[in-house]
Scaffold this motif. Sequence first.
Motif, short mmCIF file in Angstrom:
data_model
loop_
_atom_site.label_atom_id
_atom_site.label_comp_id
_atom_site.label_asym_id
_atom_site.label_seq_id
_atom_site.Cartn_x
_atom_site.Cartn_y
_atom_site.Cartn_z
N ALA A 191 0.84 -1.20 0.00
CA ALA A 191 0.00 0.00 0.00
C ALA A 191 0.87 1.25 0.00
N GLY A 192 0.45 2.25 -0.75
CA GLY A 192 1.16 3.52 -0.79
C GLY A 192 2.30 3.57 -1.77
N ALA A 215 4.30 2.98 2.35
CA ALA A 215 3.49 3.73 3.30
C ALA A 215 3.77 3.24 4.71
N THR A 222 0.07 0.43 9.02
CA THR A 222 -1.13 0.94 9.70
C THR A 222 -1.64 0.00 10.79
N LEU A 276 -7.10 10.14 6.51
CA LEU A 276 -6.50 10.15 5.18
C LEU A 276 -6.96 11.41 4.46
N HIS A 330 -3.26 7.15 -3.90
CA HIS A 330 -2.42 6.74 -2.78
C HIS A 330 -3.29 6.35 -1.59
N SER A 333 -5.25 2.83 -1.96
CA SER A 333 -4.49 1.61 -1.67
C SER A 333 -4.30 1.44 -0.16
N MET A 334 -4.05 2.53 0.55
CA MET A 334 -3.90 2.43 2.00
C MET A 334 -5.21 2.02 2.65
N ASP A 359 -5.80 -1.67 2.18
CA ASP A 359 -4.92 -2.45 3.04
C ASP A 359 -5.41 -2.41 4.49
N VAL A 384 -2.38 10.78 7.29
CA VAL A 384 -1.71 10.61 6.00
C VAL A 384 -2.25 11.67 5.06
#
Length: 637
Positions: A363-364, A447, A450, A458, A467, A470-471, A474, A604
């Motif tokens: 992710a990221g 990233a 988390t 976010l 970006h 994807s975070m 995840d 983030v």
Amino acid sequence: MSPLHPSTFLAAAAPTTPGLSHVKQLAASTFVRTHETVRQQKADRSFALAYQYIIVAIIAVLTIRNVARVIARRNRAWRLVLQKLNSLQMEKLGEQKEGYEPLGHRATWSAKMDAIVFLPLRSRWACGLENPLQVFLVLASIALNVGFVLAITLEYNGPQNSTWNTIHVVALRCGWMSMAQLPAVIAMTGRNSLVRFLTGIDEQHLRFCHKLLAAWMALLGVVHTVDATCAQLVWFGGNGVGSLWLHNYLGQTGIAMILGLILLCVFSLRPIRMRFYETFLVAHVTGVILVLVGIIYHVPSLRVWLYVPLGFWIFERVMRLVQTCSLSLLLQLKFRLPLVKASATLIEGAVVLRVPFKGEWQAGQHCFLHFLDPSFASTPTVWFQSHPFSIANVPTCTVAYDNGHHDMLFVMRTRKGMTKVLADRLAKSPTGMADLWCTVEGPYGGATDTEQFHEILLVAGGAGISHVMSMLADILYKARNSYSRATRVRVIWTVQNVEQSVWTLRELLNSAKTAYEAGVELQVELYVTRGMQAPSPQTVDLLYKELPQPPRPTLEQRRASVASTNSWHESPIVDALTILPGRPRIDHIVPRFVANAQGKTLVVTCGPTAMAQAVRWEVTKLFSAYPVSLEVALFEC
């Protein structure tokens, strides 16, 4: 302009120009190697080498620091593996997330250093510098370069003649110091530079050092040119200056290098670079060629100074090629084809690209895409360029093909240049879809992990949502598998027009369903800065079209309310989305979110520099009072 060697300056110093006295021409044509001139030449070389040693020493210290961090990271990774195993075991015992130990509220040493080093500068006296680290680097470069130039330059006590005089001595020293910047400038060039490989410093931060040293190279080169011209003017007058620039290879190559430096400096300015990126690339390559070729012909004895920078450049290009074939897989003796066929779809204001990828990514991360499809062969803005794009998904949320490939998802906003050409190409297709050949270089970056955070904020601006997507995927995957602490996620996204965000919003609503099933509270807030302030009925229909059906009554009782609804507009999944006009008040959103969080918080941000700086400013004020961490993802070209 690069430095002039004393022996090669002779031809320029003694032009055959009418009006000059015989005595002056005779003096100009005689090169006298006195003890003072020899000392001056040795001093110039030694100072340039000493400057190189200082840079090498700094890089060596940063390399040792990076090695220590890698060792610590591997140990931490092993601890996380053990923690995952423990959490899975607790899940089987019915304990799940209750087994985590309480967290402290003391800011870590690294967080305090981040707050000091990267504290945003809001004063107009900062001259465009973004944080104290950049101020320190600028002041250090001034001290080094000015100190080296003036150390013994003004102490020349030899005989004054047309070749050796105080003005020309200053020119030679500035030329040598300009040349001394070149190895470091090229060593920091590119996303796979040698300095990045050794120090682990992100390309976005190294780019500032690259531009700073390149600016010093240009400035010292200009001073060298001006001083050499003044020395010629003093001894031979205007006719001598004209003869130098028009009829002598030293002056002609000097003009070529000055033009190259102008191209490099002017088109590297952020407003020009961001608006005319394709023009910037062409101007940058042209400027580099003019400077390097000019150095070779300006002073042939300095060609040896180009060997090491050339090695740095070759290293970066080879590493870039390796990244196209996947570096991690290459070490495992597994390869992936550098050229793959991707599926592109034109949607509302963006292009969705699905690329088959053999391997894993996190992710990221982001990749550089280079389209080599035959349909773009006549379009230089596409055929000869690669551009960075964030990966909008993670492999755990995709279905693997039989050959082990996963689909990488890219959401590319349609702007000018390459993305517009790509969108126009897809618009010609009746279905708005096409298969395109491309290369995938990467993945790069990453990233923050988390798993250790209870609440996550976010903040995205424009294309920065890729970006964040994807975070978010995840985070929800880990929460659904019960080895994440996340209980609440809030997404802030700023766009210009809501119609151009329908596809992405629909994906976020799909994530809202996953979040509800995983027991994570998800809030998505869309801020619209232009155009309509509320979605039209047509947009709403598009937004909720093709959403998955509500959960069935057989799921847990906490989802029964969703299963009993007859309309998505009555579902709490739909309630996760809020559309608001204007821009988000970062100074209100961030402090309130962190202060009201129950546990450790992660913030983030990915988007424009101004937004990222605003988020950083608010979070750094909270480090000492709350357990909050910050990640700023910047993808400036």
